[in-house]
Design an enzyme around this catalytic site. Sequence first.
Site, short mmCIF file in Angstrom:
data_model
loop_
_atom_site.label_atom_id
_atom_site.label_comp_id
_atom_site.label_asym_id
_atom_site.label_seq_id
_atom_site.Cartn_x
_atom_site.Cartn_y
_atom_site.Cartn_z
N ASP A 37 32.35 63.48 58.20
CA ASP A 37 33.76 63.85 58.29
C ASP A 37 34.64 62.68 58.71
O ASP A 37 35.73 62.86 59.23
CB ASP A 37 33.95 65.03 59.25
CG ASP A 37 33.37 64.73 60.62
OD1 ASP A 37 32.76 63.65 60.79
OD2 ASP A 37 33.53 65.57 61.52
N HIS A 241 29.33 37.20 45.04
CA HIS A 241 29.97 38.18 45.93
C HIS A 241 29.02 38.59 47.05
O HIS A 241 28.85 39.77 47.35
CB HIS A 241 30.47 39.39 45.13
CG HIS A 241 31.68 39.08 44.31
ND1 HIS A 241 32.16 39.90 43.31
CD2 HIS A 241 32.53 38.02 44.34
CE1 HIS A 241 33.24 39.34 42.77
NE2 HIS A 241 33.48 38.21 43.37
N ASP A 258 34.76 32.99 51.45
CA ASP A 258 35.78 33.51 50.53
C ASP A 258 36.38 34.71 51.22
O ASP A 258 35.77 35.78 51.28
CB ASP A 258 35.11 33.89 49.20
CG ASP A 258 36.11 34.39 48.16
OD1 ASP A 258 37.25 34.74 48.53
OD2 ASP A 258 35.72 34.46 46.97
N ASP A 269 43.67 35.25 48.80
CA ASP A 269 42.29 35.12 48.32
C ASP A 269 41.94 33.64 48.33
O ASP A 269 42.27 32.92 47.39
CB ASP A 269 42.20 35.73 46.91
CG ASP A 269 40.79 35.68 46.34
OD1 ASP A 269 39.86 35.31 47.06
OD2 ASP A 269 40.65 36.01 45.13
N HIS A 348 31.77 31.85 36.28
CA HIS A 348 32.95 32.74 36.27
C HIS A 348 34.10 32.00 35.60
O HIS A 348 33.87 31.03 34.89
CB HIS A 348 33.28 33.23 37.69
CG HIS A 348 33.38 32.16 38.73
ND1 HIS A 348 34.51 31.40 38.90
CD2 HIS A 348 32.50 31.72 39.68
CE1 HIS A 348 34.34 30.56 39.91
NE2 HIS A 348 33.11 30.73 40.40
N HIS A 352 42.37 34.43 38.63
CA HIS A 352 42.93 35.74 38.26
C HIS A 352 44.33 35.87 38.85
O HIS A 352 44.69 35.12 39.77
CB HIS A 352 42.02 36.86 38.79
CG HIS A 352 41.62 36.68 40.23
ND1 HIS A 352 42.39 37.13 41.27
CD2 HIS A 352 40.56 36.03 40.80
CE1 HIS A 352 41.80 36.78 42.43
NE2 HIS A 352 40.70 36.11 42.17
N HIS A 359 42.45 41.25 42.59
CA HIS A 359 42.40 40.92 41.16
C HIS A 359 43.54 41.71 40.55
O HIS A 359 43.38 42.86 40.16
CB HIS A 359 41.05 41.29 40.54
CG HIS A 359 39.91 40.53 41.15
ND1 HIS A 359 38.62 40.96 41.10
CD2 HIS A 359 39.89 39.36 41.84
CE1 HIS A 359 37.84 40.07 41.73
NE2 HIS A 359 38.59 39.11 42.19
N GLU A 382 40.00 28.82 41.17
CA GLU A 382 38.81 28.86 42.02
C GLU A 382 37.53 28.41 41.32
O GLU A 382 36.59 29.19 41.12
CB GLU A 382 38.61 30.29 42.55
CG GLU A 382 38.70 31.40 41.50
CD GLU A 382 38.43 32.78 42.13
OE1 GLU A 382 37.38 32.91 42.79
OE2 GLU A 382 39.24 33.69 41.95
N TYR A 386 27.30 26.32 41.45
CA TYR A 386 26.27 27.05 42.20
C TYR A 386 24.93 26.66 41.60
O TYR A 386 24.66 26.95 40.43
CB TYR A 386 26.49 28.56 42.05
CG TYR A 386 27.95 28.96 42.22
CD1 TYR A 386 28.45 29.26 43.49
CD2 TYR A 386 28.82 29.00 41.13
CE1 TYR A 386 29.79 29.60 43.66
CE2 TYR A 386 30.15 29.33 41.29
CZ TYR A 386 30.63 29.63 42.55
OH TYR A 386 31.97 29.96 42.71
N ARG A 404 32.51 26.54 46.25
CA ARG A 404 33.69 27.09 45.56
C ARG A 404 34.90 26.69 46.37
O ARG A 404 34.84 26.66 47.61
CB ARG A 404 33.60 28.62 45.41
CG ARG A 404 34.85 29.24 44.79
CD ARG A 404 34.66 30.67 44.23
NE ARG A 404 34.42 31.69 45.21
CZ ARG A 404 33.25 32.29 45.42
NH1 ARG A 404 32.19 31.94 44.70
NH2 ARG A 404 33.11 33.22 46.34
N GLU A 406 39.02 27.70 46.41
CA GLU A 406 39.96 28.66 45.81
C GLU A 406 41.30 28.61 46.53
O GLU A 406 41.36 28.73 47.75
CB GLU A 406 39.38 30.08 45.92
CG GLU A 406 40.34 31.17 45.45
CD GLU A 406 39.69 32.55 45.40
OE1 GLU A 406 38.79 32.83 46.21
OE2 GLU A 406 40.13 33.35 44.54
N1 GLY Z 1 37.12 37.20 46.32
C1 GLY Z 1 36.87 37.47 44.96
C2 GLY Z 1 37.46 36.46 44.12
O1 GLY Z 1 37.61 35.33 44.51
O2 GLY Z 1 37.88 36.71 43.04
MN MN Z 2 38.02 34.79 46.47
MN MN Z 3 39.62 35.07 43.62
#
Ligand code: GLY
Ligand code: MN
Ligand code: MN
Length: 436
Positions: A37, A241, A258, A269, A348, A352, A359, A382, A386, A404, A406
Amino acid sequence: MISQRQYASRRRDLMAMMQSNSIAVIAAAPERIRSKDTYYPYKQSTNLSYLSGFPEPQSVMLLIPGRQQGEVVFFCRDKDPLRETWDGYRQGPEGAVKNFGADDAFPINDIDDILPGLLEGRDRVYYSIGKDAEFDRHLMEWVNGARDIHGSDLTSPGEFVDLDHLVSEMRLIKSAAEIKLMRKAAEISARAHRRAMQTSRPGLYEYQLQAEMEHEFMLSGATGPAYTSIVGGGKNGCVLHYIENSDKLRSGDLVLIDAGCEYQNYAADITRTFPVNGRFSRQQAAIYDIVLASQAAAMEMIAPGLEYHLANEAIVRVITQGLVDLKILKGDVDELIARDAHRDFYMHNSGHWLGMDVHDVGDYKIDNHWRIYEPGMMLTVEPGIYIDPHNMNVDEQWRGIAVRIEDDLLVTANGYENLSAEVPSDRQEIEQLMAS
Ligand code: GLY
Ligand code: MN
Ligand code: MN
């Protein structure tokens, strides 16, 4: 803050885009049970937030262009002293009128009786088609209800149009007030990243850096993270992720963070990768510098009039060349690019749109042509490399390295502004900050 005037103007803009004799139905997000609950923290549907700022679940907003008695109609939970004692304040229909620009408002419990009458005589309904099965079903019941009013389908809507498409296009271009909030989200998140860099040392756990980040978010007035924070030490950074955040940080490893906060409904982000002990190894530095150079090349491709895909092409070129220079990839750079050889290491895309959703909404292509940047768009850039710890095609010295970087960019009249520049990404600057 977004003013009620701005919400009203967004609703007017949306209604102006709707075809004649139509109605838009915008529902609140459902509440979701986390355990027995207790509920997950409530997150309003971003479209309802965007068009009204109304924060409560169990609400529905209608936009009915040309309706004599008022174009904005709300359904929401009634006032209820007992429930408000347990769960908190409710606006009630009175509050929806007084504080949220509704012309008319009714208790949500009456929606089945009232909504069919409002649909009657309208030709088409705009709503988020297929996003929430329960809402889809309700809407069909209301439409059928409208049909039953006169026992004929001449007076009920016969056409359904996707609302998201219209709202997404509006949301893609940020207003001055939105930019201000996103600037703040990025500023808080950048401060949190600096804090994590300064706190990092071998022996800490990943979740302890997560705690440093999220502590800074909330101390600064953010609601919390905009998405589950990623803190991956060493090879955990290879999991794009990774959210377990449960391992011990080791000297000699990098850590990839991240994480970005949500501030008044807007997301940041940001990713940074830095050495747990404050000093990059030779191999880490080599990979890092390729990623940073690829990001710089991508950012040169961000200005009004340029096409969206150019940033990613710039990244692919710099990364491919860099991996060839390090003999991680072998062959001719153009041939390697032609066969997407980078995909084993950079799997990737450049980034975005960024906004109320991390996103964020908005098409990347229009009629199969890449979108062209316009001032007011907000996006991430970003790139990453890897190197799978089990990739036996790569010399051992490189395995398990993940980087990475970003940042959050606002497209301006002349180019872009980097809203997350306050957290260093230059290798020497990171080492200096970590040593201070
Ligand atoms: N944190 C997810 C991305 O960088 O898109
Ligand atoms: Mn990110
Ligand atoms: Mn991102």
